[in-house]
Scaffold this motif. Sequence first.
Motif, mmCIF file in Angstrom:
data_model
loop_
_atom_site.group_PDB
_atom_site.id
_atom_site.type_symbol
_atom_site.label_atom_id
_atom_site.label_comp_id
_atom_site.label_asym_id
_atom_site.label_seq_id
_atom_site.Cartn_x
_atom_site.Cartn_y
_atom_site.Cartn_z
ATOM 1 N N LEU A 1 0.294 -14.598 11.269
ATOM 2 C CA LEU A 1 -0.326 -14.453 9.947
ATOM 3 C C LEU A 1 -1.044 -13.108 9.820
ATOM 4 C CD1 LEU A 1 -1.740 -18.063 9.513
ATOM 5 C CD2 LEU A 1 0.245 -17.065 8.349
ATOM 6 N N VAL A 2 -1.500 -12.568 10.937
ATOM 7 C CA VAL A 2 -2.177 -11.274 10.939
ATOM 8 C C VAL A 2 -1.169 -10.143 11.155
ATOM 9 C CG1 VAL A 2 -3.912 -9.884 12.164
ATOM 10 C CG2 VAL A 2 -4.322 -12.319 11.762
ATOM 11 N N THR A 3 -0.130 -10.428 11.915
ATOM 12 C CA THR A 3 0.884 -9.418 12.202
ATOM 13 C C THR A 3 1.802 -9.191 10.998
ATOM 14 O OG1 THR A 3 0.835 -10.087 14.522
ATOM 15 C CG2 THR A 3 2.696 -8.748 13.841
ATOM 16 N N GLY A 4 2.028 -10.214 10.190
ATOM 17 C CA GLY A 4 2.937 -10.107 9.049
ATOM 18 C C GLY A 4 2.654 -8.935 8.121
ATOM 19 N N PRO A 5 1.428 -8.771 7.645
ATOM 20 C CA PRO A 5 1.157 -7.621 6.773
ATOM 21 C C PRO A 5 1.415 -6.276 7.464
ATOM 22 C CG PRO A 5 -0.578 -9.249 6.564
ATOM 23 C CD PRO A 5 0.284 -9.680 7.720
ATOM 24 N N LEU A 6 1.068 -6.180 8.739
ATOM 25 C CA LEU A 6 1.321 -4.952 9.492
ATOM 26 C C LEU A 6 2.824 -4.713 9.628
ATOM 27 C CD1 LEU A 6 0.203 -2.585 11.150
ATOM 28 C CD2 LEU A 6 0.137 -4.132 13.125
ATOM 29 N N PHE A 7 3.578 -5.767 9.869
ATOM 30 C CA PHE A 7 5.034 -5.669 9.976
ATOM 31 C C PHE A 7 5.640 -5.115 8.689
ATOM 32 C CE2 PHE A 7 9.207 -7.633 9.230
ATOM 33 C CZ PHE A 7 9.906 -7.227 10.354
ATOM 34 N N VAL A 8 5.177 -5.601 7.550
ATOM 35 C CA VAL A 8 5.699 -5.122 6.270
ATOM 36 C C VAL A 8 5.407 -3.635 6.101
ATOM 37 C CG1 VAL A 8 5.413 -5.280 3.760
ATOM 38 C CG2 VAL A 8 5.707 -7.352 5.118
ATOM 39 N N VAL A 9 4.197 -3.225 6.410
ATOM 40 C CA VAL A 9 3.832 -1.809 6.279
ATOM 41 C C VAL A 9 4.685 -0.957 7.213
ATOM 42 C CG1 VAL A 9 1.981 -0.129 6.690
ATOM 43 C CG2 VAL A 9 1.509 -2.241 5.417
ATOM 44 N N VAL A 10 4.880 -1.412 8.433
ATOM 45 C CA VAL A 10 5.691 -0.668 9.398
ATOM 46 C C VAL A 10 7.148 -0.597 8.929
ATOM 47 C CG1 VAL A 10 6.595 -0.758 11.763
ATOM 48 C CG2 VAL A 10 4.159 -1.054 11.356
ATOM 49 N N GLU A 11 7.667 -1.683 8.377
ATOM 50 C CA GLU A 11 9.045 -1.663 7.871
ATOM 51 C C GLU A 11 9.190 -0.679 6.709
ATOM 52 O OE1 GLU A 11 11.977 -3.076 8.864
ATOM 53 O OE2 GLU A 11 11.002 -3.885 10.642
ATOM 54 N N VAL A 12 8.186 -0.571 5.871
ATOM 55 C CA VAL A 12 8.223 0.428 4.795
ATOM 56 C C VAL A 12 8.222 1.829 5.401
ATOM 57 C CG1 VAL A 12 6.925 1.432 2.860
ATOM 58 C CG2 VAL A 12 7.196 -1.055 3.025
ATOM 59 N N LEU A 13 7.407 2.034 6.410
ATOM 60 C CA LEU A 13 7.383 3.340 7.084
ATOM 61 C C LEU A 13 8.749 3.657 7.695
ATOM 62 C CD1 LEU A 13 3.859 3.203 8.780
ATOM 63 C CD2 LEU A 13 4.526 4.473 6.718
#
Length: 169
Positions: free
Chosen positions: A136-148
């Motif tokens: 649940l905490v990693t999900g938002p970071l994953f999305v940002v990294v995928e955009v990068l």
Amino acid sequence: MQTLQQQLVSYAKYHRDRRNIATHFFGIPLIVFAVAWLLYIPIIQINTTIFTPALVTAVILSIYYLRLDFRLGALMSLLLALVYTGAKAVYLNWPLDHTWYYLGGVAVFFVGWVVQFVGHYYEGKKPAFVDDIMGLVTGPLFVVVEVLFLLGLCKSLEQTIIAQAGPYR
């Protein structure tokens, strides 16, 4: 605490289908915004700062992301500040009774999760948080990294994730 790479690889193993990742670009921001919306409960005001559970949560998450990786943590902190500011604006400008305010937040939260589960239907796997609540905490970071990654940034990190979690489908 797992490293940034360990967390992203673990999360990515549940997210290799491009359609699932695409749904996360919409679902996770909706969920994050809805959580800030629902936690925007003014507790106390000191000078111009209104303390809310949403603010406390954003600060704790920012510290966590900064400890994982300073640059990505700084970006996540900025994004969380924007989400918090948006939740505050919705709260301060809500034209109806606050019961409707919170029902609106629940509706946004629900829509975000529906989008997520559609993506996991495509993936054929359960969401990562089912096996590890830190998802649940990693999900938002994953999305940002995928955009990068889509922007051509963080190629080394992307290659590490692909090597350990498998290729995109």
